[in-house]
Design a protein around this motif. Structure first.
Motif, PDB file in Angstrom:
ATOM      1  N   VAL A  42      -7.374 -55.417 -86.815  1.00 15.44           N
ATOM      2  CA  VAL A  42      -6.621 -56.211 -87.781  1.00 15.44           C
ATOM      3  C   VAL A  42      -6.528 -57.660 -87.303  1.00 15.44           C
ATOM      4  O   VAL A  42      -6.566 -58.588 -88.091  1.00 15.44           O
ATOM      5  CB  VAL A  42      -5.208 -55.609 -88.014  1.00 15.44           C
ATOM      6  N   GLY A  43      -6.460 -57.859 -85.985  1.00 12.13           N
ATOM      7  CA  GLY A  43      -6.380 -59.208 -85.437  1.00 12.13           C
ATOM      8  C   GLY A  43      -7.682 -59.971 -85.536  1.00 12.13           C
ATOM      9  O   GLY A  43      -7.713 -61.182 -85.378  1.00 12.13           O
ATOM     10  N   CYS A  44      -8.789 -59.295 -85.773  1.00 12.92           N
ATOM     11  CA  CYS A  44     -10.086 -59.946 -85.893  1.00 12.92           C
ATOM     12  C   CYS A  44     -10.332 -60.335 -87.339  1.00 12.92           C
ATOM     13  O   CYS A  44     -10.016 -59.600 -88.249  1.00 12.92           O
ATOM     14  CB  CYS A  44     -11.199 -58.996 -85.451  1.00 12.92           C
ATOM     15  N   SER A  45     -10.899 -61.503 -87.515  1.00 18.97           N
ATOM     16  CA  SER A  45     -11.278 -61.924 -88.858  1.00 18.97           C
ATOM     17  C   SER A  45     -12.697 -62.453 -88.801  1.00 18.97           C
ATOM     18  O   SER A  45     -13.227 -62.723 -87.734  1.00 18.97           O
ATOM     19  CB  SER A  45     -10.332 -62.991 -89.387  1.00 18.97           C
ATOM     20  N   LYS A  46     -13.294 -62.613 -89.952  1.00 21.42           N
ATOM     21  CA  LYS A  46     -14.664 -63.098 -90.006  1.00 21.42           C
ATOM     22  C   LYS A  46     -14.772 -64.497 -89.421  1.00 21.42           C
ATOM     23  O   LYS A  46     -15.732 -64.833 -88.753  1.00 21.42           O
ATOM     24  CB  LYS A  46     -15.171 -63.068 -91.440  1.00 21.42           C
ATOM     25  N   ASN A  47     -13.813 -65.352 -89.664  1.00 20.00           N
ATOM     26  CA  ASN A  47     -13.816 -66.725 -89.174  1.00 20.00           C
ATOM     27  C   ASN A  47     -12.535 -67.006 -88.404  1.00 20.00           C
ATOM     28  O   ASN A  47     -11.617 -67.623 -88.932  1.00 20.00           O
ATOM     29  CB  ASN A  47     -13.947 -67.715 -90.343  1.00 20.00           C
ATOM     30  N   PRO A  48     -12.475 -66.567 -87.144  1.00 14.01           N
ATOM     31  CA  PRO A  48     -11.240 -66.805 -86.389  1.00 14.01           C
ATOM     32  C   PRO A  48     -11.009 -68.288 -86.181  1.00 14.01           C
ATOM     33  O   PRO A  48     -11.947 -69.060 -86.069  1.00 14.01           O
ATOM     34  CB  PRO A  48     -11.511 -66.096 -85.065  1.00 14.01           C
ATOM     35  N   LYS A  49      -9.765 -68.676 -86.143  1.00  8.92           N
ATOM     36  CA  LYS A  49      -9.389 -70.072 -85.947  1.00  8.92           C
ATOM     37  C   LYS A  49      -8.574 -70.163 -84.665  1.00  8.92           C
ATOM     38  O   LYS A  49      -7.358 -70.051 -84.700  1.00  8.92           O
ATOM     39  CB  LYS A  49      -8.562 -70.577 -87.131  1.00  8.92           C
ATOM     40  N   PRO A  50      -9.236 -70.321 -83.504  1.00  9.55           N
ATOM     41  CA  PRO A  50      -8.477 -70.419 -82.267  1.00  9.55           C
ATOM     42  C   PRO A  50      -7.506 -71.594 -82.306  1.00  9.55           C
ATOM     43  O   PRO A  50      -7.815 -72.647 -82.839  1.00  9.55           O
ATOM     44  CB  PRO A  50      -9.558 -70.665 -81.211  1.00  9.55           C
ATOM     45  N   VAL A  51      -6.337 -71.398 -81.740  1.00 11.86           N
ATOM     46  CA  VAL A  51      -5.311 -72.427 -81.718  1.00 11.86           C
ATOM     47  C   VAL A  51      -5.640 -73.472 -80.657  1.00 11.86           C
ATOM     48  O   VAL A  51      -5.401 -74.657 -80.842  1.00 11.86           O
ATOM     49  CB  VAL A  51      -3.925 -71.798 -81.445  1.00 11.86           C
ATOM     50  N   ASP A  52      -6.196 -73.054 -79.556  1.00  3.74           N
ATOM     51  CA  ASP A  52      -6.491 -73.931 -78.434  1.00  3.74           C
ATOM     52  C   ASP A  52      -7.729 -74.780 -78.747  1.00  3.74           C
ATOM     53  O   ASP A  52      -8.855 -74.321 -78.651  1.00  3.74           O
ATOM     54  CB  ASP A  52      -6.710 -73.082 -77.180  1.00  3.74           C
ATOM     55  N   GLN A  53      -7.500 -76.049 -79.105  1.00  7.92           N
ATOM     56  CA  GLN A  53      -8.604 -76.928 -79.481  1.00  7.92           C
ATOM     57  C   GLN A  53      -9.515 -77.254 -78.292  1.00  7.92           C
ATOM     58  O   GLN A  53     -10.688 -77.550 -78.486  1.00  7.92           O
ATOM     59  CB  GLN A  53      -8.066 -78.204 -80.132  1.00  7.92           C
TER      60      GLN A  53
ATOM     61  N   LYS B 265     -13.512 -76.827 -78.477  1.00  5.74           N
ATOM     62  CA  LYS B 265     -14.468 -77.863 -78.077  1.00  5.74           C
ATOM     63  C   LYS B 265     -15.435 -77.321 -77.024  1.00  5.74           C
ATOM     64  O   LYS B 265     -16.640 -77.551 -77.116  1.00  5.74           O
ATOM     65  CB  LYS B 265     -13.731 -79.085 -77.536  1.00  5.74           C
ATOM     66  N   LYS B 266     -14.912 -76.599 -76.052  1.00  2.76           N
ATOM     67  CA  LYS B 266     -15.753 -76.030 -74.996  1.00  2.76           C
ATOM     68  C   LYS B 266     -16.759 -75.042 -75.587  1.00  2.76           C
ATOM     69  O   LYS B 266     -17.942 -75.049 -75.227  1.00  2.76           O
ATOM     70  CB  LYS B 266     -14.881 -75.350 -73.945  1.00  2.76           C
ATOM     71  N   TYR B 267     -16.301 -74.190 -76.500  1.00  4.61           N
ATOM     72  CA  TYR B 267     -17.183 -73.222 -77.141  1.00  4.61           C
ATOM     73  C   TYR B 267     -18.261 -73.930 -77.954  1.00  4.61           C
ATOM     74  O   TYR B 267     -19.448 -73.594 -77.864  1.00  4.61           O
ATOM     75  CB  TYR B 267     -16.375 -72.271 -78.023  1.00  4.61           C
ATOM     76  N   CYS B 268     -17.866 -74.937 -78.729  1.00  5.18           N
ATOM     77  CA  CYS B 268     -18.834 -75.680 -79.547  1.00  5.18           C
ATOM     78  C   CYS B 268     -19.833 -76.429 -78.677  1.00  5.18           C
ATOM     79  O   CYS B 268     -21.011 -76.531 -79.023  1.00  5.18           O
ATOM     80  CB  CYS B 268     -18.117 -76.626 -80.501  1.00  5.18           C
ATOM     81  N   GLU B 269     -19.377 -76.943 -77.543  1.00  4.50           N
ATOM     82  CA  GLU B 269     -20.295 -77.603 -76.615  1.00  4.50           C
ATOM     83  C   GLU B 269     -21.291 -76.602 -76.035  1.00  4.50           C
ATOM     84  O   GLU B 269     -22.462 -76.941 -75.834  1.00  4.50           O
ATOM     85  CB  GLU B 269     -19.519 -78.301 -75.500  1.00  4.50           C
TER      86      GLU B 269
ATOM     87  N   LEU C  37     -21.539 -79.385 -85.641  1.00  5.67           N
ATOM     88  CA  LEU C  37     -20.647 -79.634 -86.776  1.00  5.67           C
ATOM     89  C   LEU C  37     -20.221 -78.332 -87.436  1.00  5.67           C
ATOM     90  O   LEU C  37     -19.045 -78.153 -87.761  1.00  5.67           O
ATOM     91  CB  LEU C  37     -21.315 -80.557 -87.795  1.00  5.67           C
ATOM     92  N   ASP C  38     -21.148 -77.406 -87.616  1.00  6.97           N
ATOM     93  CA  ASP C  38     -20.798 -76.089 -88.188  1.00  6.97           C
ATOM     94  C   ASP C  38     -19.733 -75.396 -87.342  1.00  6.97           C
ATOM     95  O   ASP C  38     -18.797 -74.804 -87.864  1.00  6.97           O
ATOM     96  CB  ASP C  38     -22.034 -75.187 -88.289  1.00  6.97           C
ATOM     97  N   CYS C  39     -19.905 -75.463 -86.019  1.00  5.42           N
ATOM     98  CA  CYS C  39     -18.948 -74.823 -85.107  1.00  5.42           C
ATOM     99  C   CYS C  39     -17.562 -75.463 -85.253  1.00  5.42           C
ATOM    100  O   CYS C  39     -16.557 -74.769 -85.354  1.00  5.42           O
ATOM    101  CB  CYS C  39     -19.436 -74.938 -83.675  1.00  5.42           C
ATOM    102  N   LEU C  40     -17.522 -76.776 -85.225  1.00  4.89           N
ATOM    103  CA  LEU C  40     -16.234 -77.469 -85.365  1.00  4.89           C
ATOM    104  C   LEU C  40     -15.562 -77.107 -86.686  1.00  4.89           C
ATOM    105  O   LEU C  40     -14.349 -76.862 -86.735  1.00  4.89           O
ATOM    106  CB  LEU C  40     -16.413 -78.975 -85.258  1.00  4.89           C
ATOM    107  N   ASN C  41     -16.332 -77.084 -87.754  1.00  2.26           N
ATOM    108  CA  ASN C  41     -15.780 -76.741 -89.065  1.00  2.26           C
ATOM    109  C   ASN C  41     -15.319 -75.283 -89.119  1.00  2.26           C
ATOM    110  O   ASN C  41     -14.317 -74.971 -89.767  1.00  2.26           O
ATOM    111  CB  ASN C  41     -16.794 -76.999 -90.167  1.00  2.26           C
ATOM    112  N   LYS C  42     -16.021 -74.406 -88.442  1.00  2.00           N
ATOM    113  CA  LYS C  42     -15.702 -72.982 -88.474  1.00  2.00           C
ATOM    114  C   LYS C  42     -14.466 -72.645 -87.661  1.00  2.00           C
ATOM    115  O   LYS C  42     -13.670 -71.812 -88.052  1.00  2.00           O
ATOM    116  CB  LYS C  42     -16.909 -72.189 -87.953  1.00  2.00           C
ATOM    117  N   TYR C  43     -14.299 -73.294 -86.501  1.00  2.00           N
ATOM    118  CA  TYR C  43     -13.241 -72.894 -85.585  1.00  2.00           C
ATOM    119  C   TYR C  43     -12.083 -73.875 -85.446  1.00  2.00           C
ATOM    120  O   TYR C  43     -11.118 -73.584 -84.757  1.00  2.00           O
ATOM    121  CB  TYR C  43     -13.840 -72.612 -84.198  1.00  2.00           C
ATOM    122  N   SER C  44     -12.177 -75.027 -86.058  1.00  2.00           N
ATOM    123  CA  SER C  44     -11.073 -76.000 -85.943  1.00  2.00           C
ATOM    124  C   SER C  44     -10.066 -75.833 -87.060  1.00  2.00           C
ATOM    125  O   SER C  44     -10.353 -75.380 -88.115  1.00  2.00           O
ATOM    126  CB  SER C  44     -11.624 -77.421 -85.981  1.00  2.00           C
TER     127      SER C  44
END
Length: 111
Positions: A14-25, A29-33, A104-111
């Protein structure tokens, strides 16, 4: 005992979603890098003519969620769906353009 395990799995899912939005920016950033680095390597391999099967082996070493692993594989497949150029100038442009798109896709997906 099986009911408790089953309930735990349901709560975890239930905690998993298709597009998770991590709170820790910072983590975003590290993941997108890291995806930027991956996209650079994938597109460079594509432009050099390395076989897709060889590049996909990297997905066996990826740490993270199932969604993140699938995203890594998707990025590699996207790179190999792009045109391969003979000219070094066009190869570099293709690599930079692909990196920018993935970042850019990563930033848009997770930010």
């Amino acid at each position: 005992m099986k009911k408790i395990i089953f309930l735990g799995l349901i709560i975890a899912l239930v905690g998993c979603s298709k597009n998770p939005k991590p709170v820790d920016q910072t983590a975003v950033k590290k993941y997108c890098e890291s995806l930027d680095s991956l996209s650079n390597s994938a597109m460079t391999a594509r432009q050099k003519g390395i076989a897709l099967a060889e590049v996909l082996k990297v997905t066996d070493t990826v740490e993270g969620t199932v969604e993140q692993k699938k995203y890594v594989e998707e990025i590699i497949k996207q790179a190999f769906g792009e045109t391969r150029f003979a000219s070094a100038e066009f190869q570099e442009k293709a690599i930079v353009d692909f990196r920018n798109k993935i970042y850019l896709d990563c930033l848009n997906k997770y930010s």
